[in-house]
Motif scaffolding. Structure first.
Motif, PDB file in Angstrom:
ATOM      1  N   MET A   1       0.903  -0.991  -0.006  1.00  0.00           N
ATOM      2  CA  MET A   1      -0.046  -0.049   0.061  1.00  0.00           C
ATOM      3  C   MET A   1       0.961   1.208  -0.038  1.00  0.00           C
ATOM      4  SD  MET A   1      -2.959   1.020   2.638  1.00  0.00           S
ATOM      5  CE  MET A   1      -1.789   1.464   4.173  1.00  0.00           C
ATOM      6  N   ILE A   2       0.494   2.007  -0.660  1.00  0.00           N
ATOM      7  CA  ILE A   2       1.367   3.460  -0.789  1.00  0.00           C
ATOM      8  C   ILE A   2       0.992   4.461   0.186  1.00  0.00           C
ATOM      9  CG2 ILE A   2       1.749   5.434  -2.357  1.00  0.00           C
ATOM     10  CD1 ILE A   2       2.850   2.877  -3.560  1.00  0.00           C
ATOM     11  N   THR A   3       1.920   4.850   1.052  1.00  0.00           N
ATOM     12  CA  THR A   3       1.466   5.677   2.117  1.00  0.00           C
ATOM     13  C   THR A   3       1.894   7.258   1.969  1.00  0.00           C
ATOM     14  OG1 THR A   3       3.772   4.870   3.217  1.00  0.00           O
ATOM     15  CG2 THR A   3       1.703   3.716   3.709  1.00  0.00           C
ATOM     16  N   ASP A   4       3.042   7.429   1.008  1.00  0.00           N
ATOM     17  CA  ASP A   4       3.703   8.642   0.780  1.00  0.00           C
ATOM     18  C   ASP A   4       2.649   9.606   0.174  1.00  0.00           C
ATOM     19  OD1 ASP A   4       5.112  10.517  -1.444  1.00  0.00           O
ATOM     20  OD2 ASP A   4       6.263  10.338   0.421  1.00  0.00           O
ATOM     21  N   GLU A   5       2.358  10.835   1.020  1.00  0.00           N
ATOM     22  CA  GLU A   5       0.988  11.496   0.680  1.00  0.00           C
ATOM     23  C   GLU A   5       1.309  12.377  -0.836  1.00  0.00           C
ATOM     24  OE1 GLU A   5      -1.655  12.060   1.580  1.00  0.00           O
ATOM     25  OE2 GLU A   5      -1.554  10.796   3.174  1.00  0.00           O
ATOM     26  N   LYS A   6       2.549  12.638  -0.944  1.00  0.00           N
ATOM     27  CA  LYS A   6       3.093  13.191  -2.584  1.00  0.00           C
ATOM     28  C   LYS A   6       2.694  12.189  -3.554  1.00  0.00           C
ATOM     29  CE  LYS A   6       6.673  15.740  -4.739  1.00  0.00           C
ATOM     30  NZ  LYS A   6       8.130  16.164  -4.785  1.00  0.00           N
ATOM     31  N   MET A   7       3.208  10.835  -3.164  1.00  0.00           N
ATOM     32  CA  MET A   7       2.823  10.082  -4.341  1.00  0.00           C
ATOM     33  C   MET A   7       1.562   9.526  -4.509  1.00  0.00           C
ATOM     34  SD  MET A   7       4.704   6.368  -4.758  1.00  0.00           S
ATOM     35  CE  MET A   7       6.225   7.011  -4.998  1.00  0.00           C
ATOM     36  N   LYS A   8       0.782   9.558  -3.344  1.00  0.00           N
ATOM     37  CA  LYS A   8      -0.662   9.337  -3.532  1.00  0.00           C
ATOM     38  C   LYS A   8      -1.447  10.404  -4.416  1.00  0.00           C
ATOM     39  CE  LYS A   8      -2.539   8.140   0.341  1.00  0.00           C
ATOM     40  NZ  LYS A   8      -2.824   7.949   1.813  1.00  0.00           N
ATOM     41  N   HIS A   9      -1.278  11.536  -4.188  1.00  0.00           N
ATOM     42  CA  HIS A   9      -1.643  12.745  -5.019  1.00  0.00           C
ATOM     43  C   HIS A   9      -1.418  12.784  -6.212  1.00  0.00           C
ATOM     44  CE1 HIS A   9      -3.721  15.000  -1.843  1.00  0.00           C
ATOM     45  NE2 HIS A   9      -2.763  14.849  -1.065  1.00  0.00           N
ATOM     46  N   ALA A  10       0.076  12.312  -6.504  1.00  0.00           N
ATOM     47  CA  ALA A  10       0.404  12.155  -8.190  1.00  0.00           C
ATOM     48  C   ALA A  10      -0.313  11.010  -8.830  1.00  0.00           C
ATOM     49  CB  ALA A  10       2.060  11.851  -8.150  1.00  0.00           C
ATOM     50  N   TYR A  11      -0.539   9.955  -7.888  1.00  0.00           N
ATOM     51  CA  TYR A  11      -1.342   8.932  -8.585  1.00  0.00           C
ATOM     52  C   TYR A  11      -2.818   9.280  -8.723  1.00  0.00           C
ATOM     53  CZ  TYR A  11       2.608   5.951  -7.890  1.00  0.00           C
ATOM     54  OH  TYR A  11       3.722   5.207  -7.917  1.00  0.00           O
ATOM     55  N   TYR A  12      -3.350   9.919  -8.017  1.00  0.00           N
ATOM     56  CA  TYR A  12      -4.917  10.291  -8.165  1.00  0.00           C
ATOM     57  C   TYR A  12      -5.102  11.503  -9.198  1.00  0.00           C
ATOM     58  CZ  TYR A  12      -9.617  12.127  -6.694  1.00  0.00           C
ATOM     59  OH  TYR A  12     -10.746  12.348  -6.782  1.00  0.00           O
ATOM     60  N   LYS A  13      -4.056  12.199  -9.526  1.00  0.00           N
ATOM     61  CA  LYS A  13      -4.235  13.144 -10.443  1.00  0.00           C
ATOM     62  C   LYS A  13      -4.204  12.403 -11.917  1.00  0.00           C
ATOM     63  CE  LYS A  13      -1.821  17.274 -12.457  1.00  0.00           C
ATOM     64  NZ  LYS A  13      -1.335  17.044 -13.737  1.00  0.00           N
ATOM     65  N   ALA A  14      -3.163  11.232 -11.911  1.00  0.00           N
ATOM     66  CA  ALA A  14      -3.184  10.639 -12.906  1.00  0.00           C
ATOM     67  C   ALA A  14      -4.445   9.691 -13.226  1.00  0.00           C
ATOM     68  CB  ALA A  14      -1.888   9.519 -13.035  1.00  0.00           C
ATOM     69  N   TYR A  54      -1.927   0.820  -4.641  1.00  0.00           N
ATOM     70  CA  TYR A  54      -0.999  -0.293  -4.600  1.00  0.00           C
ATOM     71  C   TYR A  54       0.197  -0.346  -5.743  1.00  0.00           C
ATOM     72  CZ  TYR A  54      -4.818  -1.353  -1.139  1.00  0.00           C
ATOM     73  OH  TYR A  54      -5.787  -1.742  -0.346  1.00  0.00           O
ATOM     74  N   ASP A  55       1.238  -0.977  -5.336  1.00  0.00           N
ATOM     75  CA  ASP A  55       2.216  -1.049  -6.135  1.00  0.00           C
ATOM     76  C   ASP A  55       2.079  -2.288  -7.175  1.00  0.00           C
ATOM     77  OD1 ASP A  55       4.095   1.058  -5.852  1.00  0.00           O
ATOM     78  OD2 ASP A  55       4.562  -0.037  -3.902  1.00  0.00           O
ATOM     79  N   THR A  56       1.199  -3.348  -6.597  1.00  0.00           N
ATOM     80  CA  THR A  56       1.045  -4.410  -7.515  1.00  0.00           C
ATOM     81  C   THR A  56      -0.528  -4.729  -7.349  1.00  0.00           C
ATOM     82  OG1 THR A  56       1.373  -5.931  -5.425  1.00  0.00           O
ATOM     83  CG2 THR A  56       3.320  -5.321  -6.815  1.00  0.00           C
ATOM     84  N   ALA A  57      -1.052  -5.657  -8.290  1.00  0.00           N
ATOM     85  CA  ALA A  57      -2.346  -6.278  -8.204  1.00  0.00           C
ATOM     86  C   ALA A  57      -2.420  -7.115  -7.231  1.00  0.00           C
ATOM     87  CB  ALA A  57      -2.540  -6.667  -9.835  1.00  0.00           C
ATOM     88  N   GLU A  58      -1.362  -7.845  -6.759  1.00  0.00           N
ATOM     89  CA  GLU A  58      -1.578  -8.854  -5.774  1.00  0.00           C
ATOM     90  C   GLU A  58      -1.695  -8.210  -4.471  1.00  0.00           C
ATOM     91  OE1 GLU A  58       0.909 -12.891  -3.858  1.00  0.00           O
ATOM     92  OE2 GLU A  58       1.849 -11.248  -5.256  1.00  0.00           O
ATOM     93  N   GLU A  59      -1.166  -6.960  -4.154  1.00  0.00           N
ATOM     94  CA  GLU A  59      -1.622  -6.085  -2.852  1.00  0.00           C
ATOM     95  C   GLU A  59      -2.921  -6.053  -2.927  1.00  0.00           C
ATOM     96  OE1 GLU A  59       1.797  -3.447  -1.277  1.00  0.00           O
ATOM     97  OE2 GLU A  59       2.009  -3.260  -3.412  1.00  0.00           O
ATOM     98  N   ALA A  60      -3.603  -5.632  -3.997  1.00  0.00           N
ATOM     99  CA  ALA A  60      -4.867  -4.971  -4.003  1.00  0.00           C
ATOM    100  C   ALA A  60      -5.859  -6.208  -3.904  1.00  0.00           C
ATOM    101  CB  ALA A  60      -5.269  -4.373  -5.572  1.00  0.00           C
ATOM    102  N   LEU A  61      -5.637  -7.317  -4.422  1.00  0.00           N
ATOM    103  CA  LEU A  61      -6.483  -8.756  -4.310  1.00  0.00           C
ATOM    104  C   LEU A  61      -6.365  -9.037  -2.625  1.00  0.00           C
ATOM    105  CD1 LEU A  61      -5.145 -10.616  -7.104  1.00  0.00           C
ATOM    106  CD2 LEU A  61      -7.457  -9.738  -6.901  1.00  0.00           C
ATOM    107  N   LEU A  62      -5.121  -8.975  -2.109  1.00  0.00           N
ATOM    108  CA  LEU A  62      -5.139  -9.552  -0.725  1.00  0.00           C
ATOM    109  C   LEU A  62      -5.688  -8.627   0.167  1.00  0.00           C
ATOM    110  CD1 LEU A  62      -1.370 -10.552  -0.835  1.00  0.00           C
ATOM    111  CD2 LEU A  62      -3.305 -11.964  -0.136  1.00  0.00           C
ATOM    112  N   SER A  63      -5.650  -7.264  -0.148  1.00  0.00           N
ATOM    113  CA  SER A  63      -6.533  -6.292   0.741  1.00  0.00           C
ATOM    114  C   SER A  63      -8.259  -6.387   0.478  1.00  0.00           C
ATOM    115  CB  SER A  63      -6.176  -4.700   0.386  1.00  0.00           C
ATOM    116  OG  SER A  63      -4.804  -4.556   0.874  1.00  0.00           O
ATOM    117  N   GLY A  64      -8.508  -7.210  -0.236  1.00  0.00           N
ATOM    118  CA  GLY A  64      -9.906  -7.513  -0.448  1.00  0.00           C
ATOM    119  C   GLY A  64     -10.621  -6.936  -1.802  1.00  0.00           C
ATOM    120  N   PHE A  65     -10.149  -6.327  -2.686  1.00  0.00           N
ATOM    121  CA  PHE A  65     -10.526  -5.741  -3.873  1.00  0.00           C
ATOM    122  C   PHE A  65     -10.463  -6.522  -4.877  1.00  0.00           C
ATOM    123  CE2 PHE A  65      -8.857  -2.139  -1.364  1.00  0.00           C
ATOM    124  CZ  PHE A  65      -9.981  -1.243  -1.607  1.00  0.00           C
TER     125      PHE A  65
END
Length: 352
Positions: A1-14, A54-65
């Motif tokens: 899971m991505i926790t860095d706020e700057k990166m999260k905002h960049a990903y949300y913009k994308a 998330y960096d990987t699809a596996e992380e997203a799957l394991l988190s229940g998505f």
């Protein structure tokens, strides 16, 4: 899971801009719908606070998505062969299923070919994918503490019976089925090395493991069978204690773990684990040295197996056991984690 706020905002913009340069770079879990998408998903965009990256699809799957049906994030950047698409559909139709070579044969699919094709497309094996989807059902409930019906709908089930089949196959029977049934609580712990799960009651910790650890389901199954237990989402004073101590451990401020725990294993396994508990932080030992201390000099393989059966990661420090030649050896949580923990503990000593 991505926790860095700057990166999260960049990903949300994308995500808002559907920026193709970010496809395959991150995956966005949408908490309001229970799906995860890649950057160019054409669906209506969620609010920032409803996104987990998330960096990987596996992380997203394991988190229940579950994979979004519109953007099909698992297909990026390649088109999906018919065989692989069929396998994905089979998992979505029956996510609680544990697959075997026999299952492939009955479907007219050669297991080796299927595995090779699947990994080429997704970067993970079919077994990893099926397991991540299966465990994600249980982990989502544990992480969020949601009501059963909400989790059922988010997991993609049309009926409560389908959800209960998937959840109880991993976590055990419902309490009302047996007056003798012991009930344990499972909690989610976010750490610098990825999410972990604790299983505890009000007196002891029974399991502490990384959520993506291979074989976690079998660990849970063994624990349930030994104790005639069911595991439900929840917190106890013990789970809160170990969460706080882990935070201190990663912050390099913990002197020693004091959470009471119980070792569940054979006499030999317990003897190995007791030796592990004697290895000081910042130090290592070898499988051979452990064998000598246990008066079993030729038992390196058995000791390695006992390490692999350890159900209390970090607390019982199996990561401190290396090969005689200095090689890392094995580690159920992954060798990258093992090296990180060893480096962390060496720096720990310098700091303290």
């Amino acid at each position: 899971m991505i926790t860095d706020e700057k990166m999260k905002h960049a990903y949300y913009k994308a995500l808002l801009e559907r920026n193709t340069a970010f496809d395959g770079i991150f995956f966005a879990g949408i908490t309001t719908t229970g799906v995860f998408c890649h950057a160019t998903c054409p669906a209506r965009k969620p609010k920032y606070e409803h996104c987990i990256f998330y960096d990987t699809a596996e992380e997203a799957l394991l988190s229940g998505f579950r994979p979004c049906k519109r953007c099909k994030p698992l297909s990026y950047p390649r088109s999906i062969p018919e065989t692989v698409q069929k396998m994905v559909e089979l998992v979505e139709a029956e996510p609680e299923k544990r697959w075997s070579d026999r299952d492939f044969s009955e479907l007219g699919i050669h297991s080796a070919t299927a595995r090779r094709q699947f990994k080429k497309v997704y970067g993970m094996t079919f077994v990893q994918f099926a397991r991540a989807r299966r465990m994600g059902i249980a982990m989502k409930t544990i992480k969020n503490g949601e009501k059963i019906i909400d989790t059922q709908l988010d997991a993609g089930y049309d009926s409560s019976s389908g959800f209960h089949d998937a959840f109880t196959k991993i976590m055990g029977r419902k309490p009302k089925q047996s007056k003798e049934l012991k009930v344990l609580s499972a909690d989610w712990i976010d750490t610098e090395l990825g999410p972990m799960m604790s299983v505890a009651d009000d007196d002891y910790l029974y399991l502490l493991e990384f959520v993506d650890r291979r074989g976690l389901e079998r660990e849970i199954e063994r624990l349930r069978n030994r104790l005639n237990a069911q595991i439900i989402p929840g917190k106890t004073k013990i789970s809160e204690q170990i969460k706080a101590e882990l935070q201190q451990y990663f912050a390099q401020s913990l002197k020693a773990f004091k959470t009471p725990f119980i070792l569940m294993g054979s006499d030999f396994q317990k003897s190995v684990w007791q030796q592990l508990l004697m290895i000081e932080r910042g130090e290592t030992t070898s499988y051979k040295e452990l064998g000598t201390k246990l008066e079993r000099p030729n038992a390196s393989r058995a000791i390695g197996n006992a390490n692999g059966a350890n159900q209390l990661a970090i607390i019982v420090p199996c990561h401190r056991v290396i090969q005689t030649n200095g090689g890392l050896g094995g580690y159920a949580g992954g060798l990258d984690r093992k090296q990180w923990l060893l480096n962390h503990e060496k720096n720990y000593l310098k700091k303290n």
